[in-house]
Structures are given as structure tokens and as C-alpha cells.
Design an enzyme around this catalytic site. Structure first.
Site, mmCIF file in Angstrom:
data_model
loop_
_atom_site.group_PDB
_atom_site.id
_atom_site.type_symbol
_atom_site.label_atom_id
_atom_site.label_comp_id
_atom_site.label_asym_id
_atom_site.label_seq_id
_atom_site.Cartn_x
_atom_site.Cartn_y
_atom_site.Cartn_z
ATOM 1 N N HIS A 175 8.466 -3.916 -24.973
ATOM 2 C CA HIS A 175 8.475 -2.444 -24.952
ATOM 3 C C HIS A 175 9.910 -1.935 -24.947
ATOM 4 C CE1 HIS A 175 4.131 -1.645 -23.375
ATOM 5 N NE2 HIS A 175 4.168 -2.457 -24.415
ATOM 6 N N TYR A 200 4.060 7.237 -17.682
ATOM 7 C CA TYR A 200 4.072 7.627 -16.266
ATOM 8 C C TYR A 200 3.901 9.142 -16.250
ATOM 9 C CZ TYR A 200 6.216 3.057 -15.191
ATOM 10 O OH TYR A 200 6.474 1.717 -15.052
ATOM 11 N N PRO A 233 4.983 0.417 -6.472
ATOM 12 C CA PRO A 233 5.004 -0.171 -7.818
ATOM 13 C C PRO A 233 5.525 0.754 -8.918
ATOM 14 C CG PRO A 233 2.755 0.329 -7.121
ATOM 15 C CD PRO A 233 3.632 0.609 -5.944
ATOM 16 N N TYR A 241 15.508 0.837 -14.749
ATOM 17 C CA TYR A 241 14.180 0.359 -15.161
ATOM 18 C C TYR A 241 14.261 -1.029 -15.809
ATOM 19 C CZ TYR A 241 9.327 0.642 -16.655
ATOM 20 O OH TYR A 241 7.979 0.397 -16.819
ATOM 21 N N LYS A 301 9.148 -2.950 -9.900
ATOM 22 C CA LYS A 301 10.253 -3.788 -9.426
ATOM 23 C C LYS A 301 9.825 -4.969 -8.539
ATOM 24 C CE LYS A 301 13.641 -1.912 -11.400
ATOM 25 N NZ LYS A 301 13.261 -2.421 -12.696
HETATM 26 P P1 FAD Z 1 2.847 -12.908 -3.202
HETATM 27 O O1 FAD Z 1 2.473 -12.718 -4.607
HETATM 28 O O2 FAD Z 1 2.249 -12.013 -2.159
HETATM 29 O O3 FAD Z 1 2.525 -14.414 -2.830
HETATM 30 C C1 FAD Z 1 2.530 -14.882 -1.507
HETATM 31 C C2 FAD Z 1 1.644 -16.104 -1.413
HETATM 32 O O4 FAD Z 1 1.720 -16.630 -0.089
HETATM 33 C C3 FAD Z 1 0.183 -15.775 -1.654
HETATM 34 O O5 FAD Z 1 -0.347 -16.663 -2.615
HETATM 35 C C4 FAD Z 1 -0.476 -15.928 -0.291
HETATM 36 O O6 FAD Z 1 -1.825 -16.359 -0.383
HETATM 37 C C5 FAD Z 1 0.423 -16.974 0.345
HETATM 38 N N1 FAD Z 1 0.401 -16.949 1.811
HETATM 39 C C6 FAD Z 1 0.381 -15.854 2.619
HETATM 40 N N2 FAD Z 1 0.366 -16.240 3.902
HETATM 41 C C7 FAD Z 1 0.383 -17.583 3.909
HETATM 42 C C8 FAD Z 1 0.380 -18.547 4.952
HETATM 43 N N3 FAD Z 1 0.336 -18.185 6.251
HETATM 44 N N4 FAD Z 1 0.401 -19.861 4.629
HETATM 45 C C9 FAD Z 1 0.434 -20.233 3.316
HETATM 46 N N5 FAD Z 1 0.437 -19.352 2.288
HETATM 47 C C10 FAD Z 1 0.412 -18.051 2.581
HETATM 48 N N6 FAD Z 1 4.556 -5.296 -8.502
HETATM 49 C C11 FAD Z 1 4.877 -4.735 -9.644
HETATM 50 O O7 FAD Z 1 6.026 -4.915 -10.090
HETATM 51 N N7 FAD Z 1 3.947 -3.989 -10.332
HETATM 52 C C12 FAD Z 1 2.656 -3.825 -9.859
HETATM 53 O O8 FAD Z 1 1.830 -3.188 -10.483
HETATM 54 C C13 FAD Z 1 2.292 -4.388 -8.650
HETATM 55 N N8 FAD Z 1 1.038 -4.249 -8.138
HETATM 56 C C14 FAD Z 1 0.737 -4.829 -6.929
HETATM 57 C C15 FAD Z 1 -0.543 -4.683 -6.372
HETATM 58 C C16 FAD Z 1 -0.859 -5.270 -5.140
HETATM 59 C C17 FAD Z 1 -2.250 -5.102 -4.546
HETATM 60 C C18 FAD Z 1 0.127 -6.014 -4.443
HETATM 61 C C19 FAD Z 1 -0.200 -6.652 -3.101
HETATM 62 C C20 FAD Z 1 1.395 -6.162 -5.008
HETATM 63 C C21 FAD Z 1 1.710 -5.574 -6.247
HETATM 64 N N9 FAD Z 1 2.977 -5.712 -6.849
HETATM 65 C C22 FAD Z 1 3.292 -5.133 -7.999
HETATM 66 C C23 FAD Z 1 4.006 -6.474 -6.252
HETATM 67 C C24 FAD Z 1 4.079 -7.869 -6.870
HETATM 68 O O9 FAD Z 1 2.797 -8.322 -7.196
HETATM 69 C C25 FAD Z 1 4.742 -8.707 -5.823
HETATM 70 O O10 FAD Z 1 6.064 -8.220 -5.657
HETATM 71 C C26 FAD Z 1 4.765 -10.185 -6.137
HETATM 72 O O11 FAD Z 1 3.458 -10.702 -6.090
HETATM 73 C C27 FAD Z 1 5.640 -10.907 -5.128
HETATM 74 O O12 FAD Z 1 5.462 -12.276 -5.249
HETATM 75 P P2 FAD Z 1 5.609 -13.211 -3.994
HETATM 76 O O13 FAD Z 1 5.407 -14.578 -4.518
HETATM 77 O O14 FAD Z 1 6.860 -12.893 -3.272
HETATM 78 O O15 FAD Z 1 4.426 -12.794 -2.999
HETATM 79 C C1 PHB Z 2 1.007 -2.580 -14.320
HETATM 80 O O1 PHB Z 2 0.800 -2.772 -15.524
HETATM 81 O O2 PHB Z 2 0.259 -3.036 -13.446
HETATM 82 C C2 PHB Z 2 2.168 -1.756 -13.915
HETATM 83 C C3 PHB Z 2 3.090 -1.375 -14.871
HETATM 84 C C4 PHB Z 2 4.175 -0.607 -14.490
HETATM 85 C C5 PHB Z 2 4.310 -0.219 -13.191
HETATM 86 C C6 PHB Z 2 3.402 -0.613 -12.231
HETATM 87 C C7 PHB Z 2 2.305 -1.385 -12.603
HETATM 88 O O3 PHB Z 2 5.372 0.554 -12.840
#
Ligand code: FAD
Ligand code: PHB
Length: 396
Positions: free
Chosen positions: A73, A201, A293, A384, A297
Site C-alpha cells: 500500500h 480511517y 491500534p 505511519y 504500531k
Molecule cells: P502476543 O501476540 O500477545 O503474544 C504473547 C504470547 O504469550 C501469546 O501467545 C500468549 O498465549 C503467550 N503467553 C501469555 N502468558 C503466558 C504465560 N504465562 N506462559 C507462557 N506463554 C504465555 N496491532 C496492530 O498493529 N494492529 C491491530 O489491528 C491490532 N489488533 C489487536 C487486537 C487484539 C485483540 C490484541 C490483543 C492486539 C492487537 N494488536 C494489533 C497488537 C498486536 O497484535 C500485538 O502488538 C502483537 O501481537 C504483539 O506480539 P507479542 O508477541 O509481543 O505478544
Molecule cells: C487491521 O487490518 O487489523 C488494522 C489495520 C490498520 C490499523 C489497525 C488494524 O491501524
């Protein structure tokens, strides 16, 4: 007792990517994940990758499918006051972003790790960390109905916002910064063509809406909703009506509706813990910081932490030098706070915070200014696509 160099807690994007990069540089790790593989693979989350994240995935040799399936994009649109305005990311920064779902990324990372014979344990329960102040921390956990103990040189807390690692640190040793927003995002996934080639957006007096996608046949849409709302109260027809109402008319008319295949509500939060290193424990990704979100980021910040940490650990194992390890917290926090600021600003610009029409008028004035100012657009675009990385003694 089993032993590894780096014990990684959590097999989300941070944990898997760190383990993969360490492996490619000869550093051994064990990844402990609480959930099963299907659960981790099925979580619908982020969708937009900065070019810096794409580069890191290529360095990690997990980017092949992403390169062929991603959507590039060069811009996105801002909807407000009944109109759309295109932000030309490519023209303003020379860079573009990639749309590739976190679900796919997690699958690619898991496959690569399993293929390399990684010690990646799903359904590892009751993880407890000890001795992070000494040279050899221990991690206790249960797996397959038995208790296990792992000694290591370092623990990487990649276990997300609700994980155990941050909670293992004495509260007096850290400072938390938090802002809870008075709304959430209701998101749906539907196998219908996206309404436009790029993301939209949209600021509307009824609340924010976002048109996103996972592929040319799969759309991801969001509407701002109340914190106490339940997805069950949003049958598909209500969702589509509300979405269309919040989009500029020509966009609304072009929306293809269809049955949702996923529907969920996520609260919005800004959160940062300081520092990110406690003795031999590092906090990484969502375990260390959460952003709303709106700026896409979260996942990109997680990848940025992993970039700094794997280079620091590789440097340590190659040379015994601890300078990069000692700089982990400071280096990641600088980038984190800039992303926290940007995500907060973009959320403030596009969401409905109250019924006070004064606030909405201010937002419209700012959007009018922004879209008429090359300087302001440049600032939006460079944030962005992702701010540049600080040069460091990169591991090659
Ligand atoms: P996570 O993806 O949270 O992974 C952590 C892992 O640790 C999980 O698999 C969990 O099961 C595991 N864990 C937790 N506790 C324990 C434990 N005690 N022992 C062992 N394992 C454990 N970001 C965007 O940029 N755009 C979005 O649209 C967006 N939507 C989101 C929607 C939701 C509902 C959530 C929760 C987050 C969203 N995010 C979004 C943020 C993005 O998904 C996260 O920043 C990203 O997943 C971070 O990755 P991570 O590996 O640090 O953490
Ligand atoms: C998504 O596709 O889930 C998405 C894209 C852009 C955003 C947040 C979520 O800023």
C-alpha cells in the site's frame, strides 16, 4: 535440569521471531507457550507491516510467502466531513507499508521454527521465573502433566500484556504508564472484496471507522464502540449499517457486505513499563508496551524490540560485551514512546471522545489543516511507515 542460553516465554510474533533470529546466529533458545498451536495460529490481530518489519522478517528468512502474498500500500485515506483525502505515503516518504495478517506471519514463523527442530513447547503451564538477578535464572513450568525446570543465561518475556514475566518483577522496581480510552473497537472479518485498494480511517460524529483488509477477497472492518458492548449485540446487519453510516457516501455505497467469519471487541489502551530490563529478564513487545491500534504500531513495535534484543544477545555471545544488552531498555523505550505518542495522537484525531461538539469541530479543523499542509502530512506519513532505526553494532 535442562539448560538453554535464552528462555523465551510466549510464542506470539515476538517470541517466535526472536527465537528464529537467535537460531540463525547460533544462539540456542527454548520457547514456552501457554496456549496450543491452533489457538496461537487462530488469533486475528494486526494487519499492517512497516518496511522495517518486512526487512527483519527477510533477515529471519521467514519472508518468502509474505513477499508473494502481501499487498503493498503506497497510501491510505482519511475520511472526514463527508470526503476522503488520500495520504500519499510513497510520495511523502519514498516508502510503502505491507498488508499481511499477523495470523499468516505467526504461521510462517511457527513453521520455520518447527522445521528447524526448535524447542518450541505449546501448552506449557504455570511458568514461574526465578533468579533474574543472578547469572543463571531458572524457569519452572508444567508440560505433559509433569513439572520441569530450565536454567538459562537470559529470559525474554515475550508473553504479551497479560503474561507472567512483567508480574515477576517487584512492583517497586518498575514504573507503569497507562491511559485507558473510553471506547473499544468492534472488528469483523468477512470474505468479501475490500471497499477500496487502500485502508480508510474515518472520523465521523457517530464515532471512528476503519476499512482494512487481509487479501483481495477478505476484508477487515472496525467501528468504534462502547467499552461495555458485546459482539452478540451486533448482528452483521447492524454492523454493516453502522459502518456505512460512518464512511463518506461514495465509499459507503461501494461497500460489499456479507456474513462475518469473526467478530470481536478489543479495548484501547496505551501502556508502557519502564525499564524493559530487570537483571537478566528482558520485556519484549506487548509484555512491555501496548498502543491503541489506530496507527498499526503494536506488532511493528514488537518487531523493533526483537531487532534490538537479538543483536544485543548475539553480540554478547560472540564477544562477551554487554554494552548493547545494557542499552536495550533505553534504545527500545525511545522508539516506543514515539509510537505511543503517534498512536495516541492518531486516536485522538479520529475517535469520538464525548458528545461535546466543540471536540468534533477541533478534530475537523485539525484534519483540514493536516490535509492542507505538506509539513503536517509528512509528519503523519513518516510516523505511519515507521521511524528510522538507530544505527547499532548490527549482527550480520
Ligand atoms: P502476543 O501476540 O500477545 O503474544 C504473547 C504470547 O504469550 C501469546 O501467545 C500468549 O498465549 C503467550 N503467553 C501469555 N502468558 C503466558 C504465560 N504465562 N506462559 C507462557 N506463554 C504465555 N496491532 C496492530 O498493529 N494492529 C491491530 O489491528 C491490532 N489488533 C489487536 C487486537 C487484539 C485483540 C490484541 C490483543 C492486539 C492487537 N494488536 C494489533 C497488537 C498486536 O497484535 C500485538 O502488538 C502483537 O501481537 C504483539 O506480539 P507479542 O508477541 O509481543 O505478544
Ligand atoms: C487491521 O487490518 O487489523 C488494522 C489495520 C490498520 C490499523 C489497525 C488494524 O491501524
Amino acid at each position: 535440569m535442562a539448560r538453554t542460553q535464552v528462555a523465551i516465554i510466549g510464542a506470539g510474533p515476538s517470541g517466535l521471531l526472536l527465537s528464529q533470529l537467535l537460531h540463525l546466529h547460533g544462539v540456542d533458545s527454548v520457547v514456552l507457550e501457554r496456549q496450543n498451536r491452533a489457538h496461537v495460529a487462530g488469533r486475528i490481530r494486526a494487519g499492517v507491516l512497516e518496511p522495517g518489519t518486512v526487512d527483519l522478517l527477510l533477515q529471519a528468512k521467514v519472508g518468502e510467502r509474505m513477499l508473494s502474498e502481501r499487498l503493498i500500500h503506497d497510501g491510505f485515506a482519511l475520511g472526514f466531513a463527508g470526503k476522503s483525502f488520500r495520504v500519499d505515503l510513497k510520495g511523502l516518504t519514498g516508502d510503502a507499508v505491507s498488508v499481511y495478517g499477523q495470523t499468516e506471519l505467526t504461521k510462517d514463523l511457527t513453521d520455520a521454527r518447527v522445521e528447524a527442530g526448535a524447542k518450541l513447547l505449546f501448552e506449557a503451564g504455570d511458568v514461574a521465573i526465578d533468579g533474574i538477578d543472578g547469572a543463571h535464572p531458572t524457569v519452572r513450568y508444567t508440560h505433559g502433566g509433569r513439572s520441569h525446570e530450565l536454567t538459562c543465561d537470559f529470559v525474554a518475556g515475550c508473553d504479551g500484556y497479560h503474561g507472567v514475566c512483567r508480574r515477576s518483577v517487584p512492583p517497586a522496581a518498575m514504573q507503569n504508564f497507562e491511559r485507558i480510552y473510553p471506547f473499544g473497537w468492534l472488528g469483523i472479518l468477512a470474505d468479501v472484496p475490500p471497499v477500496a485498494h487502500e485502508l480508510i480511517y474515518s472520523n465521523h460524529e457517530r464515532g471512528f471507522a476503519l476499512c482494512s483488509m487481509r487479501s483481495l477477497n477478505r476484508s477487515r472492518y472496525y467501528v468504534q464502540c462502547g467499552l461495555d458492548e458485546k459482539p452478540e449485540a451486533w448482528p452483521d446487519a447492524r454492523f454493516w449499517d453502522e459502518l456505512r453510516c460512518r464512511l463518506p457516501a461514495p465509499v459507503a455505497e461501494a461497500v460489499t457486505t456479507g456474513p462475518s467469519i469473526e467478530k470481536s471487541i478489543a479495548p484501547l489502551r496505551s501502556f508502557v513499563v519502564e525499564p524493559l530490563k530487570f537483571g537478566r529478564l528482558f520485556l519484549v513487545g506487548d509484555a512491555a508496551h501496548i498502543v491503541p491500534p489506530t496507527g498499526a504500531k503494536g506488532l511493528n513495535l514488537a518487531a523493533a524490540d526483537v531487532r534490538v534484543l537479538y543483536q544485543a544477545l548475539v553480540e554478547y555471545y560472540r564477544t562477551g560485551r554487554e554494552e548493547l544488552i545494557e542499552r536495550y531498555s533505553e534504545q527500545c523505550l525511545r522508539r516506543t514512546w514515539k509510537a505511543v505518542r503517534f498512536s495516541w495522537w492518531f486516536t485522538s484525531l479520529t475517535h469520538k471522545f464525548s458528545d461535546d461538539p466543540f471536540n468534533h469541530r477541533l478534530q475537523l479543523a485539525e484534519l483540514d489543516y493536516l490535509t492542507g499542509s505538506a509539513a503536517a502530512l509528512g509528519s503523519l506519513a513518516e510516523n505511519y511507515v515507521g521511524l528510522p532505526f538507530e544505527a547499532s553494532a548490527a549482527a550480520s
